[in-house]
Design a protein around this motif. Structure first.
Motif, mmCIF file in Angstrom:
data_model
loop_
_atom_site.group_PDB
_atom_site.id
_atom_site.type_symbol
_atom_site.label_atom_id
_atom_site.label_comp_id
_atom_site.label_asym_id
_atom_site.label_seq_id
_atom_site.Cartn_x
_atom_site.Cartn_y
_atom_site.Cartn_z
ATOM 1 N N GLY A 1 -7.004 31.434 22.820
ATOM 2 C CA GLY A 1 -8.002 30.378 22.888
ATOM 3 C C GLY A 1 -9.147 30.642 23.836
ATOM 4 O O GLY A 1 -10.149 29.937 23.805
ATOM 5 N N SER A 2 -9.011 31.654 24.696
ATOM 6 C CA SER A 2 -10.060 31.929 25.676
ATOM 7 C C SER A 2 -10.075 33.407 26.024
ATOM 8 O O SER A 2 -9.052 34.099 25.918
ATOM 9 N N LEU A 3 -11.232 33.874 26.453
ATOM 10 C CA LEU A 3 -11.420 35.280 26.808
ATOM 11 C C LEU A 3 -11.304 35.425 28.319
ATOM 12 O O LEU A 3 -12.272 35.239 29.047
ATOM 13 N N THR A 4 -10.136 35.745 28.781
ATOM 14 C CA THR A 4 -9.916 35.908 30.217
ATOM 15 C C THR A 4 -10.422 37.269 30.669
ATOM 16 O O THR A 4 -10.519 38.213 29.866
ATOM 17 N N PRO A 5 -10.755 37.428 31.932
ATOM 18 C CA PRO A 5 -11.128 38.755 32.446
ATOM 19 C C PRO A 5 -10.051 39.798 32.165
ATOM 20 O O PRO A 5 -10.365 40.977 31.896
ATOM 21 N N HIS A 6 -8.801 39.384 32.220
ATOM 22 C CA HIS A 6 -7.684 40.294 31.942
ATOM 23 C C HIS A 6 -7.765 40.822 30.511
ATOM 24 O O HIS A 6 -7.629 42.038 30.270
ATOM 25 N N VAL A 7 -7.984 39.927 29.556
ATOM 26 C CA VAL A 7 -8.087 40.347 28.158
ATOM 27 C C VAL A 7 -9.292 41.265 27.970
ATOM 28 O O VAL A 7 -9.186 42.344 27.370
ATOM 29 N N LEU A 8 -10.434 40.859 28.467
ATOM 30 C CA LEU A 8 -11.649 41.656 28.286
ATOM 31 C C LEU A 8 -11.507 43.056 28.875
ATOM 32 O O LEU A 8 -11.997 44.037 28.302
ATOM 33 N N SER A 9 -10.806 43.168 29.994
ATOM 34 C CA SER A 9 -10.652 44.484 30.616
ATOM 35 C C SER A 9 -9.830 45.429 29.749
ATOM 36 O O SER A 9 -10.069 46.644 29.736
ATOM 37 N N HIS A 10 -8.868 44.894 28.992
ATOM 38 C CA HIS A 10 -8.021 45.735 28.150
ATOM 39 C C HIS A 10 -8.714 46.173 26.868
ATOM 40 O O HIS A 10 -8.358 47.218 26.299
ATOM 41 N N TYR A 11 -9.654 45.386 26.388
ATOM 42 C CA TYR A 11 -10.263 45.681 25.094
ATOM 43 C C TYR A 11 -11.620 46.368 25.210
ATOM 44 O O TYR A 11 -12.333 46.502 24.230
ATOM 45 N N ARG A 12 -11.953 46.833 26.398
ATOM 46 C CA ARG A 12 -13.138 47.662 26.566
ATOM 47 C C ARG A 12 -12.823 49.104 26.162
ATOM 48 O O ARG A 12 -11.713 49.583 26.301
ATOM 49 N N GLN A 13 -13.814 49.769 25.644
ATOM 50 C CA GLN A 13 -13.736 51.190 25.282
ATOM 51 C C GLN A 13 -12.673 51.475 24.217
ATOM 52 O O GLN A 13 -12.011 52.508 24.244
ATOM 53 N N CYS A 14 -12.542 50.546 23.270
ATOM 54 C CA CYS A 14 -11.761 50.814 22.064
ATOM 55 C C CYS A 14 -12.660 51.532 21.054
ATOM 56 O O CYS A 14 -13.862 51.289 20.986
ATOM 57 N N HIS A 15 -12.055 52.399 20.259
ATOM 58 C CA HIS A 15 -12.785 53.039 19.169
ATOM 59 C C HIS A 15 -12.784 52.166 17.917
ATOM 60 O O HIS A 15 -13.657 52.299 17.059
ATOM 61 N N GLY A 16 -11.796 51.295 17.812
ATOM 62 C CA GLY A 16 -11.725 50.348 16.706
ATOM 63 C C GLY A 16 -11.277 49.000 17.217
ATOM 64 O O GLY A 16 -10.442 48.915 18.128
ATOM 65 N N LEU A 17 -11.838 47.930 16.665
ATOM 66 C CA LEU A 17 -11.479 46.570 17.048
ATOM 67 C C LEU A 17 -11.183 45.741 15.797
ATOM 68 O O LEU A 17 -11.985 45.714 14.859
ATOM 69 N N GLN A 18 -10.037 45.086 15.787
ATOM 70 C CA GLN A 18 -9.731 44.088 14.773
ATOM 71 C C GLN A 18 -9.503 42.768 15.513
ATOM 72 O O GLN A 18 -8.532 42.643 16.258
ATOM 73 N N VAL A 19 -10.412 41.824 15.348
ATOM 74 C CA VAL A 19 -10.457 40.653 16.216
ATOM 75 C C VAL A 19 -10.487 39.363 15.399
ATOM 76 O O VAL A 19 -10.637 39.381 14.171
ATOM 77 N N GLU A 20 -10.371 38.263 16.108
ATOM 78 C CA GLU A 20 -10.291 36.947 15.485
ATOM 79 C C GLU A 20 -11.625 36.206 15.557
ATOM 80 O O GLU A 20 -12.256 36.130 16.610
#
Length: 255
Positions: free
Chosen positions: A143-162
């Motif tokens: 439900g929210s974009l926490t700093p913790h979540v954002l830090s893990h999903y940086r520098q991905c080569h592919g993203l499948q998101v909601e």
């Protein structure tokens, strides 16, 4: 070469297939065993390549087919202790307990479980790193974009998101007030705007592929999603990759 496709994405069922070489894994199985096996067949991935299922949380659109599928194929399923407790899997011989921030290897792919804010007992999402060092981030049901979540999903080569809902459509749609509040809340689902914010925070020169799914059939519109994400991705709306509830997506390959 790592590649991935959605076997279906939405409130009636979710499953993502990830393959690296001649091994593969599923993220979630929110369809019946018969249905998901048919979708795997449609993807042209040999079912014998499946080595396990990663389960994000206990909600039925993500977990209802997990046990039946894994028992039929005799492969393990991986989830948090909280999810296993909710699903009464704690004594199941195929269950493997996983913990946020502790990487495991499934089908030759390194999997990092990431804790997310969602209204489930102990939900996790996943960042996967292939043997060729390509990184795929799969992220929904938060439900929210926490700093913790954002830090893990940086520098991905592919993203499948909601991109679950449009706030205006949600507030003026058919859901009762309590359900509208749940979806829009800090432990619900990402709006189109939040999805765009996530992608914007994750943009870098190595990002090759972005797709959006878990799109509400009642509280969203594909054209709204396309318009919102096209602005962030600097492309035309028709170029934005959206995932379908009822169709297997094309494979995306990370080079």
């Amino acid at each position: 070469m790592v590649r991935y496709c959605s076997l279906g994405s939405g409130s009636r069922g979710n499953a993502t297939l990830v393959a690296d070489g001649d091994q593969a894994l599923l993220i979630d199985c929110g369809f019946s065993r018969k249905n998901v096996l048919q979708r795997v067949l449609e993807s042209e991935c040999p079912v014998e390549q499946l080595q396990g299922v990663l389960v994000t949380h206990e909600h039925s659109d993500h977990a209802k087919g997990v046990q039946s599928l894994c028992e039929a194929l005799d492969i393990p399923f991986y989830c948090s202790h909280g999810t296993a407790r909710k699903m009464q899997w704690q004594s199941h011989e195929l269950w493997r307990c996983i913990t946020a921030e502790e990487a495991i290897t499934v089908a030759g792919i390194q999997v990092m479980p990431v804790v997310v804010p969602h209204d489930a007992l102990e939900p996790l999402q996943f960042v996967l790193r292939s043997r060729a060092d390509r990184v795929l981030g799969v992220l929904s049901d938060l439900g929210s974009l926490t700093p913790h979540v954002l830090s893990h999903y940086r520098q991905c080569h592919g993203l499948q998101v909601e991109a679950n809902h449009d706030p205006f459509m949600l507030q003026n749609g058919p859901y009762p007030p309590s359900l509208r509040a749940r979806v829009a809340g800090q432990y619900g689902h990402l709006s189109n705007q939040q999805c765009a914010e996530l992608i914007r925070a994750s943009l870098w020169s190595g990002l090759q592929s972005v797709s959006a799914g878990h799109i509400s059939e009642k509280n969203n519109d594909e054209q709204l999603v396309r318009q919102m994400l096209a602005q962030v991705l600097s492309c035309q709306p028709e170029e934005v990759q959206l995932l379908s509830q009822d169709e297997v997506s094309p494979w995306q390959q990370l080079n």
